[in-house]
Enzyme design. Structure first.
Site, mmCIF file in Angstrom:
data_model
loop_
_atom_site.group_PDB
_atom_site.id
_atom_site.type_symbol
_atom_site.label_atom_id
_atom_site.label_comp_id
_atom_site.label_asym_id
_atom_site.label_seq_id
_atom_site.Cartn_x
_atom_site.Cartn_y
_atom_site.Cartn_z
ATOM 1 N N HIS A 148 0.803 -1.244 -0.051
ATOM 2 C CA HIS A 148 -0.004 -0.084 0.081
ATOM 3 C C HIS A 148 0.940 1.464 -0.049
ATOM 4 O O HIS A 148 1.651 1.454 -1.046
ATOM 5 C CB HIS A 148 -0.835 -0.214 1.136
ATOM 6 N N HIS A 185 -2.239 -1.979 -9.867
ATOM 7 C CA HIS A 185 -3.260 -1.443 -8.869
ATOM 8 C C HIS A 185 -4.482 -2.337 -9.010
ATOM 9 O O HIS A 185 -4.905 -2.875 -9.973
ATOM 10 C CB HIS A 185 -3.689 -0.100 -9.252
ATOM 11 N N ASP A 199 2.781 5.646 -6.162
ATOM 12 C CA ASP A 199 4.078 5.483 -5.452
ATOM 13 C C ASP A 199 5.052 5.389 -6.249
ATOM 14 O O ASP A 199 6.182 5.588 -5.995
ATOM 15 C CB ASP A 199 3.746 4.262 -4.417
HETATM 16 N N1 ACO Z 1 4.697 -6.029 -10.984
HETATM 17 C C1 ACO Z 1 4.371 -7.356 -11.657
HETATM 18 N N2 ACO Z 1 3.210 -7.883 -11.947
HETATM 19 C C2 ACO Z 1 2.053 -7.369 -10.995
HETATM 20 C C3 ACO Z 1 2.326 -6.124 -10.283
HETATM 21 C C4 ACO Z 1 3.552 -5.633 -10.187
HETATM 22 N N3 ACO Z 1 3.649 -4.351 -9.383
HETATM 23 N N4 ACO Z 1 1.165 -5.866 -9.926
HETATM 24 C C5 ACO Z 1 0.214 -6.925 -10.542
HETATM 25 N N5 ACO Z 1 0.789 -7.551 -11.028
HETATM 26 C C6 ACO Z 1 0.210 -8.775 -11.779
HETATM 27 C C7 ACO Z 1 0.342 -9.996 -10.695
HETATM 28 O O1 ACO Z 1 1.188 -11.024 -10.574
HETATM 29 C C8 ACO Z 1 -0.972 -10.830 -11.107
HETATM 30 O O2 ACO Z 1 -0.534 -11.410 -12.322
HETATM 31 P P1 ACO Z 1 -1.395 -12.774 -12.705
HETATM 32 O O3 ACO Z 1 -2.481 -12.508 -13.113
HETATM 33 O O4 ACO Z 1 -0.586 -13.579 -13.575
HETATM 34 O O5 ACO Z 1 -1.036 -13.936 -11.492
HETATM 35 C C9 ACO Z 1 -1.921 -9.425 -11.811
HETATM 36 O O6 ACO Z 1 -0.955 -8.466 -12.194
HETATM 37 C C10 ACO Z 1 -2.841 -8.905 -11.082
HETATM 38 O O7 ACO Z 1 -2.470 -8.767 -9.882
HETATM 39 P P2 ACO Z 1 -2.876 -8.653 -8.329
HETATM 40 O O8 ACO Z 1 -1.709 -9.030 -7.537
HETATM 41 O O9 ACO Z 1 -3.991 -9.949 -8.252
HETATM 42 O O10 ACO Z 1 -3.281 -7.358 -8.118
HETATM 43 P P3 ACO Z 1 -4.118 -7.134 -6.704
HETATM 44 O O11 ACO Z 1 -5.120 -5.945 -6.917
HETATM 45 O O12 ACO Z 1 -3.999 -8.053 -5.634
HETATM 46 O O13 ACO Z 1 -2.584 -6.134 -6.112
HETATM 47 C C11 ACO Z 1 -1.217 -4.364 -5.611
HETATM 48 C C12 ACO Z 1 -2.729 -4.692 -6.059
HETATM 49 C C13 ACO Z 1 -1.151 -4.792 -4.325
HETATM 50 C C14 ACO Z 1 -1.048 -2.695 -5.799
HETATM 51 C C15 ACO Z 1 -0.338 -5.063 -6.796
HETATM 52 O O14 ACO Z 1 -0.309 -4.323 -8.124
HETATM 53 C C16 ACO Z 1 1.155 -4.763 -6.184
HETATM 54 O O15 ACO Z 1 1.643 -5.629 -5.443
HETATM 55 N N6 ACO Z 1 1.821 -3.860 -6.799
HETATM 56 C C17 ACO Z 1 3.126 -3.509 -6.241
HETATM 57 C C18 ACO Z 1 2.943 -2.778 -4.933
HETATM 58 C C19 ACO Z 1 2.554 -1.232 -5.012
HETATM 59 O O16 ACO Z 1 2.991 -0.493 -5.928
HETATM 60 N N7 ACO Z 1 1.564 -0.924 -4.243
HETATM 61 C C20 ACO Z 1 1.173 0.532 -4.037
HETATM 62 C C21 ACO Z 1 -0.323 0.314 -4.749
HETATM 63 S S1 ACO Z 1 -1.025 2.027 -4.781
HETATM 64 C C22 ACO Z 1 -1.310 2.557 -3.181
HETATM 65 O O17 ACO Z 1 -1.655 1.379 -2.315
HETATM 66 C C23 ACO Z 1 -1.111 3.754 -2.796
#
Ligand code: ACO
Length: 404
Positions: free
Chosen positions: A248, A287, A341
């Site tokens: 987050h 996201h 972020d």
């Molecule tokens: N890098 C690579 N792959 C990603 C990323 C990433 N940053 N984010 C999502 N994916 C992929 C996942 O691996 C998944 O792939 P799959 O379908 O092949 O398994 C797909 O995209 C869907 O992603 P989820 O993890 O299911 O997305 P979720 O909604 O659960 O998570 C989150 C969202 C936590 C923001 C995620 O994108 C992430 O971990 N990002 C990196 C951390 C980050 O930048 N957080 C800040 C978010 S903004 C905020 O909170 C203010």
């Protein structure tokens, strides 16, 4: 007394659809803000975020979120005066912060500070009693008192974050300066120096962009706590705890660490390739809601370019921008783009802000959205209480400890 035996299988009164991470779950109706993840739109109370970033300031945006309309000049002046009058925090809060190890994470210190603020506010517990009384007059008084606490929290979170920035560096906290606006005073309390126009403007835009974002994890956390009719300080403390996590608000520090670990643009290309090959998540990307470009990242990306060049670290923007292009090339079709972020860390770093303070800056802004959402929900409050699908056994026989 003989107890009934639980037999058979778990039965549910309704059809169960399990969406991991509560994806798609709806908590309530709201008029505070709207995120269209497909179109890349973010709206506060009907106003698009690009207009607010360009024309508004943090105080006006906070008023808009909390009170539901753009203030008149008089309303804004009065709101700003109240925020200024609330800036000082009790000595006990500073003393509590000073007792913490200096290398404590600033978000932990912020949790302690806000919790201590609640303990020092004589109105906190009587307000809980009023809200719980069930009497409409008392509830309406409780809600009024909660608005006051919301304003205090909006002002005082900046003071706590500023104090901790100083204490962790072995320095004495700086008293708030009533001649400065919220953003300038926040920067002054963190650094001990009055900011120049550029620093103040960029930080103000960043505070506007981070102030609210739908039913995100920390906002939901605040609302879950508030729905038990706990006090607003406890609710906001919980929000801080949620925002601390690297998935987050904690992602900005990590996104910057990646940028700093890379030498040049060729290194950025290699970094993305390597992360993809190792199936590592790229910090500052992806996201739950946005499957298009996050509009906040768009605004911050432009500022990142301008500020890094101005501060002589333009190579950091080039590296970050190369990472962005490579990630979009690989994952854009999957809906993975930079989030808020990604560029904020690079901007704060270029402005000379201590890296561990990045997430507290986020909290100093998001408190406006947390307060607005909790206050909107309270009059229609119903305690949040989801269920888990029980998939364990039902018929286990209790075995005495010496027989296991
Ligand atoms: N890098 C690579 N792959 C990603 C990323 C990433 N940053 N984010 C999502 N994916 C992929 C996942 O691996 C998944 O792939 P799959 O379908 O092949 O398994 C797909 O995209 C869907 O992603 P989820 O993890 O299911 O997305 P979720 O909604 O659960 O998570 C989150 C969202 C936590 C923001 C995620 O994108 C992430 O971990 N990002 C990196 C951390 C980050 O930048 N957080 C800040 C978010 S903004 C905020 O909170 C203010």
């Amino acid at each position: 007394m003989a107890q009934p035996k639980f037999t058979g299988k778990v039965e549910w009164p309704v059809t169960i659809e399990l969406n991991k991470g509560l994806e798609g779950a709806i908590t309530c109706e709201s008029t505070i803000g709207y995120v269209d993840g497909q179109k890349g739109w973010l709206v506060y109370r009907g106003y698009n975020i690009f207009d607010l970033a360009k024309h508004s300031n943090f105080e006006e945006t906070a008023y808009l979120l909390i009170y539901g309309k753009l203030p008149t000049k008089k309303e804004l002046d009065e709101f700003c005066s109240r925020l200024v009058s609330y800036r000082n925090i009790p000595r006990a809060v500073i003393d509590a912060l000073k007792l913490l190890p200096k290398d404590s994470h600033p978000m932990g210190a912020l949790e302690v500070g806000v919790s201590a603020l609640g303990a020092c506010d004589e109105e906190a517990e009587p307000t809980v009693k009023k809200m719980f009384s069930g009497e409409p007059d008392q509830i309406s008084e409780g809600i009024k008192a909660s608005y006051k606490m919301g304003e205090k929290l909006t002002a005082q979170m900046a003071t706590i974050a500023g104090a901790w920035a100083r204490i962790r560096g072995g320095k004495e906290p700086v008293d708030p300066d009533s001649s400065l606006n919220h953003t300038a005073n926040f920067l002054y309390m963190m650094t001990g120096e009055k900011p120049d126009e550029t620093l103040e403007k960029v930080m103000d835009v960043s505070l506007i962009l981070h102030a609210d974002h739908g039913m995100n994890n920390s906002t939901f956390t605040c609302m879950v706590v508030a729905s038990t009719l706990s006090d607003l300080y406890s609710s906001i403390t919980a929000g801080i705890a949620s925002l601390k996590g690297p998935l987050h608000g904690g992602a900005n520090e990590r996104a910057l660490a990646d940028v700093l670990s890379i030498k040049d643009e060729a290194g950025a290309v290699e970094f993305v390739k390597d992360s993809i090959a190792k199936k590592k998540k790229l910090m500052g990307f992806g996201h739950r809601v946005y499957k298009a470009y996050d509009p906040r990242a768009k605004v911050l990306g432009e500022y990142a370019q301008e500020i890094t060049e101005k501060k002589g670290v333009g190579h950091l923007y080039k590296i970050a921008n190369t990472i962005e292009k490579e990630v979009i090339k690989a994952y854009g079709e999957k809906g993975i783009f930079p989030n808020v972020d990604f560029y904020s860390g690079t901007i704060y770093y270029a402005l000379g802000i201590d890296v561990p303070m990045f997430t507290p800056i986020f909290a100093v802004s998001r408190v406006a959205g947390w307060v607005a959402r909790v206050l909107e929900y309270l009059p229609q409050n119903r305690i949040f209480r989801p269920r888990a699908v029980y998939v364990g056994p039902l018929e286990a026989d209790y075995v005495p400890i010496d027989k296991r």
